[in-house]
Design a protein around this motif. Structure first.
Motif, PDB file in Angstrom:
ATOM      1  N   GLY A 133       5.829   3.263   1.531  1.00 13.36           N
ATOM      2  CA  GLY A 133       7.234   3.672   1.420  1.00 13.36           C
ATOM      3  C   GLY A 133       7.526   4.106  -0.001  1.00 13.36           C
ATOM      4  N   ALA A 134       8.578   3.521  -0.597  1.00 15.61           N
ATOM      5  CA  ALA A 134       9.040   4.025  -1.889  1.00 15.61           C
ATOM      6  C   ALA A 134       8.472   3.273  -3.092  1.00 15.61           C
ATOM      7  CB  ALA A 134      10.561   3.966  -1.921  1.00 15.61           C
ATOM      8  N   SER A 135       7.853   2.104  -2.878  1.00 14.67           N
ATOM      9  CA  SER A 135       7.584   1.241  -4.041  1.00 14.67           C
ATOM     10  C   SER A 135       6.647   1.875  -5.080  1.00 14.67           C
ATOM     11  CB  SER A 135       7.071  -0.132  -3.597  1.00 14.67           C
ATOM     12  OG  SER A 135       5.712  -0.087  -3.259  1.00 14.67           O
ATOM     13  N   GLY A 144      -2.164  -3.836   2.043  1.00  8.79           N
ATOM     14  CA  GLY A 144      -3.083  -3.875   3.182  1.00  8.79           C
ATOM     15  C   GLY A 144      -2.761  -2.811   4.217  1.00  8.79           C
ATOM     16  N   SER A 145      -1.478  -2.553   4.425  1.00  7.42           N
ATOM     17  CA  SER A 145      -1.121  -1.578   5.459  1.00  7.42           C
ATOM     18  C   SER A 145      -1.606  -0.180   5.087  1.00  7.42           C
ATOM     19  CB  SER A 145       0.400  -1.568   5.673  1.00  7.42           C
ATOM     20  OG  SER A 145       0.797  -2.832   6.171  1.00  7.42           O
ATOM     21  N   ASP A 165      -5.466  -0.145   5.241  1.00 10.82           N
ATOM     22  CA  ASP A 165      -5.955  -0.137   6.629  1.00 10.82           C
ATOM     23  C   ASP A 165      -5.749   1.225   7.282  1.00 10.82           C
ATOM     24  OD1 ASP A 165      -6.666  -2.712   6.298  1.00 10.82           O
ATOM     25  OD2 ASP A 165      -5.336  -3.557   7.830  1.00 10.82           O
ATOM     26  N   THR A 203      -1.533  -2.932  -4.626  1.00 10.60           N
ATOM     27  CA  THR A 203      -0.220  -3.291  -5.189  1.00 10.60           C
ATOM     28  C   THR A 203       0.305  -4.626  -4.683  1.00 10.60           C
ATOM     29  OG1 THR A 203       0.964  -2.092  -3.443  1.00 10.60           O
ATOM     30  CG2 THR A 203       0.448  -0.860  -5.467  1.00 10.60           C
ATOM     31  N   SER A 255     -12.447  -6.071   2.102  1.00 12.46           N
ATOM     32  CA  SER A 255     -12.994  -6.396   3.428  1.00 12.46           C
ATOM     33  C   SER A 255     -13.557  -5.167   4.132  1.00 12.46           C
ATOM     34  CB  SER A 255     -11.897  -6.995   4.320  1.00 12.46           C
ATOM     35  OG  SER A 255     -11.059  -5.977   4.835  1.00 12.46           O
ATOM     36  N   ASN A 263     -12.613  -4.595   7.233  1.00 10.96           N
ATOM     37  CA  ASN A 263     -11.727  -4.594   8.397  1.00 10.96           C
ATOM     38  C   ASN A 263     -10.597  -3.585   8.242  1.00 10.96           C
ATOM     39  OD1 ASN A 263     -12.624  -7.421   7.589  1.00 10.96           O
ATOM     40  ND2 ASN A 263     -12.208  -7.675   9.745  1.00 10.96           N
ATOM     41  N   LYS A 314      -1.609  -4.456  18.722  1.00 12.04           N
ATOM     42  CA  LYS A 314      -2.167  -4.467  17.362  1.00 12.04           C
ATOM     43  C   LYS A 314      -3.600  -4.974  17.437  1.00 12.04           C
ATOM     44  CE  LYS A 314      -1.148  -5.989  12.670  1.00 12.04           C
ATOM     45  NZ  LYS A 314      -0.358  -6.795  11.771  1.00 12.04           N
ATOM     46  N   LEU A 324       0.832  -4.563 -11.580  1.00 14.37           N
ATOM     47  CA  LEU A 324       1.440  -3.754 -10.504  1.00 14.37           C
ATOM     48  C   LEU A 324       2.157  -4.630  -9.483  1.00 14.37           C
ATOM     49  CD1 LEU A 324      -1.446  -1.191  -9.787  1.00 14.37           C
ATOM     50  CD2 LEU A 324       0.570  -0.880 -11.258  1.00 14.37           C
ATOM     51  N   THR A 382       6.601  -6.271  -9.436  1.00 14.09           N
ATOM     52  CA  THR A 382       7.809  -5.786  -8.741  1.00 14.09           C
ATOM     53  C   THR A 382       7.927  -6.327  -7.316  1.00 14.09           C
ATOM     54  OG1 THR A 382       6.510  -3.847  -8.125  1.00 14.09           O
ATOM     55  CG2 THR A 382       7.985  -3.598 -10.022  1.00 14.09           C
ATOM     56  N   HIS A 434      -6.729 -16.690   5.246  1.00 10.20           N
ATOM     57  CA  HIS A 434      -8.087 -16.123   5.304  1.00 10.20           C
ATOM     58  C   HIS A 434      -9.139 -17.173   4.933  1.00 10.20           C
ATOM     59  CE1 HIS A 434      -6.260 -11.878   4.775  1.00 10.20           C
ATOM     60  NE2 HIS A 434      -6.156 -12.351   5.997  1.00 10.20           N
ATOM     61  N   HIS A 461     -11.363 -12.678   1.237  1.00 11.78           N
ATOM     62  CA  HIS A 461     -11.617 -11.896   2.460  1.00 11.78           C
ATOM     63  C   HIS A 461     -12.810 -10.945   2.361  1.00 11.78           C
ATOM     64  CE1 HIS A 461     -10.491 -11.066   6.473  1.00 11.78           C
ATOM     65  NE2 HIS A 461      -9.908  -9.908   6.277  1.00 11.78           N
ATOM     66  N   HIS A 463      -5.083 -15.945  13.392  1.00  7.50           N
ATOM     67  CA  HIS A 463      -4.837 -14.510  13.190  1.00  7.50           C
ATOM     68  C   HIS A 463      -4.570 -13.810  14.524  1.00  7.50           C
ATOM     69  CE1 HIS A 463      -5.514 -14.561   8.926  1.00  7.50           C
ATOM     70  NE2 HIS A 463      -5.340 -13.236   8.876  1.00  7.50           N
ATOM     71  N   HIS A 500      -1.148 -11.713  15.246  1.00  9.73           N
ATOM     72  CA  HIS A 500      -1.080 -10.272  15.483  1.00  9.73           C
ATOM     73  C   HIS A 500      -0.137  -9.943  16.647  1.00  9.73           C
ATOM     74  CE1 HIS A 500      -3.680  -9.282  12.308  1.00  9.73           C
ATOM     75  NE2 HIS A 500      -4.852  -9.487  12.886  1.00  9.73           N
TER      76      HIS A 500
HETATM   77  O1  NZQ Z   1       5.796   0.573   1.586  1.00 14.51           O
HETATM   78  P1  NZQ Z   1       6.152   0.148   0.231  1.00 14.51           P
HETATM   79  O2  NZQ Z   1       7.409   0.740  -0.279  1.00 14.51           O
HETATM   80  O3  NZQ Z   1       5.003   0.301  -0.723  1.00 14.51           O
HETATM   81  O4  NZQ Z   1       6.518  -1.430   0.312  1.00 14.51           O
HETATM   82  C1  NZQ Z   1       5.555  -2.418   0.618  1.00 14.51           C
HETATM   83  C2  NZQ Z   1       5.786  -3.025   2.007  1.00 14.51           C
HETATM   84  O5  NZQ Z   1       7.133  -2.932   2.379  1.00 14.51           O
HETATM   85  C3  NZQ Z   1       5.784  -3.599  -0.280  1.00 14.51           C
HETATM   86  N1  NZQ Z   1       5.042  -3.526  -1.533  1.00 14.51           N
HETATM   87  C4  NZQ Z   1       3.701  -3.408  -1.677  1.00 14.51           C
HETATM   88  N2  NZQ Z   1       3.381  -3.452  -2.980  1.00 14.51           N
HETATM   89  C5  NZQ Z   1       4.546  -3.570  -3.659  1.00 14.51           C
HETATM   90  C6  NZQ Z   1       5.614  -3.601  -2.742  1.00 14.51           C
HETATM   91  N3  NZQ Z   1       6.905  -3.721  -3.131  1.00 14.51           N
HETATM   92  C7  NZQ Z   1       7.155  -3.808  -4.444  1.00 14.51           C
HETATM   93  N4  NZQ Z   1       6.185  -3.814  -5.384  1.00 14.51           N
HETATM   94  C8  NZQ Z   1       4.863  -3.706  -5.034  1.00 14.51           C
HETATM   95  N5  NZQ Z   1       3.919  -3.756  -5.977  1.00 14.51           N
HETATM   96  O6  NZQ Z   1       5.314  -4.713   0.435  1.00 14.51           O
HETATM   97  C9  NZQ Z   1       5.495  -4.490   1.813  1.00 14.51           C
HETATM   98  C10 NZQ Z   1       4.276  -4.981   2.573  1.00 14.51           C
HETATM   99  O7  NZQ Z   1       3.153  -4.176   2.332  1.00 14.51           O
HETATM  100  P2  NZQ Z   1       1.875  -4.299   3.272  1.00 14.51           P
HETATM  101  O8  NZQ Z   1       0.879  -3.324   2.799  1.00 14.51           O
HETATM  102  O9  NZQ Z   1       2.304  -4.236   4.697  1.00 14.51           O
HETATM  103  O10 NZQ Z   1       1.395  -5.799   2.978  1.00 14.51           O
HETATM  104  P3  NZQ Z   1       0.044  -6.514   3.217  1.00 14.51           P
HETATM  105  O11 NZQ Z   1      -0.902  -6.238   2.127  1.00 14.51           O
HETATM  106  O12 NZQ Z   1       0.411  -7.908   3.509  1.00 14.51           O
HETATM  107  O13 NZQ Z   1      -0.602  -5.849   4.537  1.00 14.51           O
HETATM  108  C11 NZQ Z   1      -0.309  -6.320   5.820  1.00 14.51           C
HETATM  109  C12 NZQ Z   1      -1.166  -5.624   6.843  1.00 14.51           C
HETATM  110  O14 NZQ Z   1      -2.553  -5.922   6.645  1.00 14.51           O
HETATM  111  C13 NZQ Z   1      -3.136  -6.396   7.869  1.00 14.51           C
HETATM  112  C14 NZQ Z   1      -1.973  -7.101   8.506  1.00 14.51           C
HETATM  113  O15 NZQ Z   1      -2.177  -7.352   9.868  1.00 14.51           O
HETATM  114  C15 NZQ Z   1      -0.835  -6.138   8.250  1.00 14.51           C
HETATM  115  O16 NZQ Z   1      -0.845  -5.086   9.181  1.00 14.51           O
HETATM  116  N6  NZQ Z   1      -4.341  -7.178   7.609  1.00 14.51           N
HETATM  117  C16 NZQ Z   1      -5.440  -6.513   7.226  1.00 14.51           C
HETATM  118  C17 NZQ Z   1      -6.649  -7.151   7.014  1.00 14.51           C
HETATM  119  C18 NZQ Z   1      -7.850  -6.413   6.598  1.00 14.51           C
HETATM  120  N7  NZQ Z   1      -7.835  -5.093   6.649  1.00 14.51           N
HETATM  121  O17 NZQ Z   1      -8.879  -6.999   6.238  1.00 14.51           O
HETATM  122  C19 NZQ Z   1      -6.800  -8.601   7.214  1.00 14.51           C
HETATM  123  C20 NZQ Z   1      -5.504  -9.329   7.311  1.00 14.51           C
HETATM  124  O18 NZQ Z   1      -5.712 -10.534   8.011  1.00 14.51           O
HETATM  125  C21 NZQ Z   1      -4.396  -8.582   7.959  1.00 14.51           C
HETATM  126  O19 NZQ Z   1      -4.468  -8.659   9.372  1.00 14.51           O
END
Ligand code: NZQ
Ligand code: ZN
Length: 389
Positions: A40-42, A99-100, A103, A139, A148, A150, A161, A180, A183, A199, A253, A268, A272
């Protein structure tokens, strides 16, 4: 200890200002035409994206961009990314985010080589054989996707999911600059910390005995998280605490603390379903579910719970594993609450009618169960959901 192979080839670049090296690293790992993928915007707001673009420009590396990854990343943007990479002949994906974003980048990277629908691999959890190289600028310490093999995606049509794996999905490099993460809102910091803890716990609760080395490594990470998370909640710009958490997240992880032992992963799977159905923040869902899963497992296998309670929380030894273990579970619940995590599914927006629905959507093994430390059925899943509803 079980036989194992372990290869974690990600090149980590850790510390202040390290995102300035993004361009150099992309070049080092063979990138010529880059997709910058973000959320998104971050990252735009903090100026991180402009610093990353500048770093690619300084290396003379052309790039295209695709933003808009949502938490619990969706299949729609993956299809878009695959088309864009094919059209623009992208040969390296740089994920800037959490992570999002990472991934989603991994799914695009693999999807470029998949004939037909990329989702078939996720639906059946079939490992992907080949992908474009991916690098990351992390971030938020949480999912561990920066280390990972994954990737977890939500199918927008069915709202299922699922995650899959592939050794090719390990990032070529990951840039970890704790600054980083200053914020991050408290909710995201605490959810990320809960995910990191989860994990480790998924690996700690194992039926494999005498794996002292990984037991102790797990405990080191858990102790670090219990110590450092309250520090960053109190002071979001505490560099040292942010740094410890960020490195713990990567180690939690990449599987260094999971080799040589059976692992569980039931919690987990339970989580999900929450994220798929009601877009719950992954780590917050785990903070509610893990103590509930522990309460289900404790009477069957109390020994490891007692060990955890004594070594992580230093609880008073009750000379009875189940009683000592129960104190450890209470300590985890109190800890999650103290960092601002909810303790019920209701607080996460779940409805009572969701509980049987989610229990029946779980992916089961051939014997009709899921999880390894204790085997669970969909009826057990519903009981766990109800116990923390
Ligand atoms: O989208 P932006 O604006 O960047 O905002 C993000 C989002 O809203 C915000 N954010 C991230 N860095 C920031 C920040 N806001 C301010 N300052 C910063 N520096 O945080 C929010 C969440 O971000 P997201 O990427 O969704 O978080 P996370 O890292 O927890 O990722 C979650 C996803 O990872 C999967 C989860 O299921 C979920 O979908 N997983 C992935 C795994 C893997 N690939 O190995 C294993 C895990 O078990 C997990 O399942
Ligand atoms: Zn997780």
């Amino acid at each position: 200890m079980l036989n194992f192979e372990f290869c974690s080839p990600t090149h980590f670049v850790f510390g202040k200002g390290t995102e300035a090296q993004a361009g150099k690293l992309v070049r080092q790992f063979g990138g010529n035409k880059i997709l910058i993928h973000y959320g998104g915007a971050s990252a735009e707001r903090s100026g991180l994206l402009s610093r990353v673009r500048k770093s690619l420009e300084e290396e003379g590396l052309p790039f295209v961009e695709l933003g808009g990854v949502k938490p619990n990343p969706r299949s729609g943007l993956v299809y878009e990314g695959i088309d864009l990479c094919r059209k623009e002949e992208v040969d390296f994906i740089l994920a800037v985010g959490g992570g999002s974003v990472i991934d989603s980048a991994k799914a695009i990277a693999a999807g470029v080589f998949i004939e037909g629908d990329f989702w078939q691999y996720w639906e059946t959890k079939t490992p992907v054989p080949k992908s474009l190289p991916v690098g990351t600028v992390l971030t938020i310490p949480a999912a561990g996707s920066e280390s990972s093999h994954n990737t977890v995606i939500t199918n927008e049509k069915t709202m299922v999911k699922r995650g899959t794996t592939g050794q090719c999905l390990r990032p070529k490099f990951s840039i970890l600059n704790p600054e980083l993460t200053f914020t991050l809102p408290a909710w995201q910091t605490a959810s990320g910390a809960s995910d990191i803890i989860a994990h480790v716990l998924e690996r700690y609760f194992s039926n494999t005995e005498d794996v002292e080395v990984t037991d102790r490594l797990c405990e080191a990470l858990l102790l670090t998280m219990v110590h450092e998370t309250p520090r960053v909640i109190a002071d979001p710009t505490c560099y040292e605490a942010r740094a410890n958490i960020m490195w713990a997240g990567a180690l939690a992880h990449n599987n260094v603390v999971g080799v040589g032992r059976e692992q569980d992963w039931a919690t987990h799977a339970l989580e999900h379903e929450l994220s798929a159905l009601r877009d719950v923040t992954h780590g917050a869902g785990l903070a509610v579910l893990f103590p509930a899963w522990m309460e289900k497992a404790l009477p069957q296998k109390p020994k490891l719970f007692a060990k955890m309670a004594l070594r992580i929380f230093g609880v008073e030894d009750q000379k009875d594993d189940e009683k000592t273990g129960a104190l450890g579970i209470k300590a985890w619940r109190d800890f999650f609450t103290s960092i601002g995590m909810p303790s019920t599914l209701r607080e996460l927006g779940m409805q009572e009618e969701d509980l049987p629905y989610m229990a029946n959507r779980l992916m089961l093994k051939k014997d009709g169960t899921f999880g390894n430390f204790i085997k669970l059925t969909p009826a057990d899943a519903e009981e766990i959901y109800r116990n923390c509803f």
